[in-house]
Design an enzyme around this catalytic site. Sequence first.
Site, PDB file in Angstrom:
ATOM      1  N   ASP A   1      35.073  37.394  48.447  1.00  0.00           N
ATOM      2  CA  ASP A   1      35.197  38.754  47.923  1.00  0.00           C
ATOM      3  C   ASP A   1      33.779  39.318  47.876  1.00  0.00           C
ATOM      4  OD1 ASP A   1      35.412  41.074  46.460  1.00  0.00           O
ATOM      5  OD2 ASP A   1      36.442  40.179  44.749  1.00  0.00           O
TER       6      ASP A   1
ATOM      7  N   TRP B   1      35.395  38.398  38.030  1.00  0.00           N
ATOM      8  CA  TRP B   1      36.158  38.676  39.249  1.00  0.00           C
ATOM      9  C   TRP B   1      36.752  37.406  39.837  1.00  0.00           C
ATOM     10  CZ3 TRP B   1      38.250  43.019  39.397  1.00  0.00           C
ATOM     11  CH2 TRP B   1      37.581  44.163  38.968  1.00  0.00           C
TER      12      TRP B   1
ATOM     13  N   LYS C   1      32.231  50.423  46.032  1.00  0.00           N
ATOM     14  CA  LYS C   1      30.979  49.990  45.413  1.00  0.00           C
ATOM     15  C   LYS C   1      29.809  50.387  46.322  1.00  0.00           C
ATOM     16  CE  LYS C   1      33.730  48.140  42.466  1.00  0.00           C
ATOM     17  NZ  LYS C   1      34.186  46.770  42.392  1.00  0.00           N
TER      18      LYS C   1
HETATM   19  C1  LIG Z   1      35.426  46.201  41.865  1.00  0.00           C
HETATM   20  C2  LIG Z   1      35.737  44.823  42.277  1.00  0.00           C
HETATM   21  C3  LIG Z   1      37.064  44.384  42.444  1.00  0.00           C
HETATM   22  C4  LIG Z   1      38.253  45.271  42.167  1.00  0.00           C
HETATM   23  O1  LIG Z   1      38.473  46.206  43.118  1.00  0.00           O
HETATM   24  P1  LIG Z   1      39.748  47.188  43.037  1.00  0.00           P
HETATM   25  O2  LIG Z   1      39.443  48.186  44.086  1.00  0.00           O
HETATM   26  O3  LIG Z   1      39.821  47.758  41.662  1.00  0.00           O
HETATM   27  O4  LIG Z   1      40.952  46.388  43.376  1.00  0.00           O
HETATM   28  C5  LIG Z   1      37.261  43.074  42.846  1.00  0.00           C
HETATM   29  N1  LIG Z   1      36.239  42.243  43.087  1.00  0.00           N
HETATM   30  C6  LIG Z   1      34.959  42.631  42.926  1.00  0.00           C
HETATM   31  C7  LIG Z   1      33.858  41.665  43.200  1.00  0.00           C
HETATM   32  C8  LIG Z   1      34.671  43.933  42.523  1.00  0.00           C
HETATM   33  O5  LIG Z   1      33.394  44.327  42.366  1.00  0.00           O
END
Ligand SMILES: *Cc1c(COP(=O)(O)O)cnc(C)c1O
Length: 360
Positions: A172, A102, A196
């Site tokens: 993030d 990521w 998530k």
């Molecule tokens: C799932 C995830 C993403 C991607 O998210 P999208 O909704 O597909 O844009 C980005 N960063 C992390 C840490 C994630 O777990």
Amino acid sequence: MARAINFSAGPAALPEEVLKLAASEMLDWHNSGMGVMEMSHRGKEFIQIHAEAEADLRELLAIPANYKVLFLQGGAIAENAIVPMNMLRGRSVADYVDTGEWSKKSIKEAKKYCNVNVVASSQDRGYSYIPPQSSWKLTKDAAYVHICSNETIGGLEYQWVPQTGDVPLVADMSSHILSRPVDVSRYGLIYAGAQKNIGPAGLTIVIVRDDLIGQALPVTPSAFDYKQQAENDSMLNTPPTYAVYIAGLVFKWLKKQGGLAEIEKRNIAKAKVLYDYLDASKFFISPIDKGDRSRMNVPFKLKDESLDGAFLKGAEALGMVQLKGHRSVGGMRASIYNAMPLEGVQKLVAYMREFEAKQA
Ligand SMILES: *Cc1c(COP(=O)(O)O)cnc(C)c1O
């Protein structure tokens, strides 16, 4: 109907209580004669849902008053571009820490907008650790420092908050937001996709300190300009109304559980059951350094990879689904977000123990 024990990394399992409540309100929300999906986002009903969701999120995370909370669309991947667009503020360099899949995606996207300085990377040991801050080569006047505080695929989680001085820290937090208390004041900006650990896909949460907004690049789409969205209560465009509603129910559920301090205790206990077993096992391995392991996403490997298929098949027969690791790393991964009860993890470990014994 039997519900699966769902270890999906995302979109992921939601608390059953929340789904049942949403089902009961599907056709008629609070005697409004409408389901939430059918409501105008400008109507008093939805404005109440939206305001309560924000207030509950602020309470759960103890978000200081000088932070804006935005409910946007686009997901965390869109934020990889939206963050530099909004946060460069006339500067040309942004610092990024590379801890896995990521982070790599964030870095690649940011390079379209600025000079990216990768201040540290754990690629040298297959992303099995988080580089200690003493090894970071920070840029003095960087626009911000970006981390992925929980690497969903690799299974790394920061158990500490980096010190970045006057340079805003951007995180993030998609896959561990609301799994533990966070000192929001240590961050300039936090973003997370909801699917998530919060609610349905389609909602992206941004928490940003208010002095950092208002200097977006002129090309920034209005819907992704934090300042414009803040001035419009996240309703410059139509927000993902149903996702906001479900997220709001999850926030109320979290409050009912005792808030984030209590949820953290449960998450520590859940992760311990799995990691303790992995460390004791001669058959399964955890590839991650102990101090940097994620409580939410637990990757593990069978020493004999030829048994992967049999392991997954046996798990599915017991109702345990989505244990296959991400295609980029292979092996297995159990995502054990807030909605996964301790019993689900115990059932997984019991199955692993039995599988190991059978092969010995
Ligand atoms: C799932 C995830 C993403 C991607 O998210 P999208 O909704 O597909 O844009 C980005 N960063 C992390 C840490 C994630 O777990």
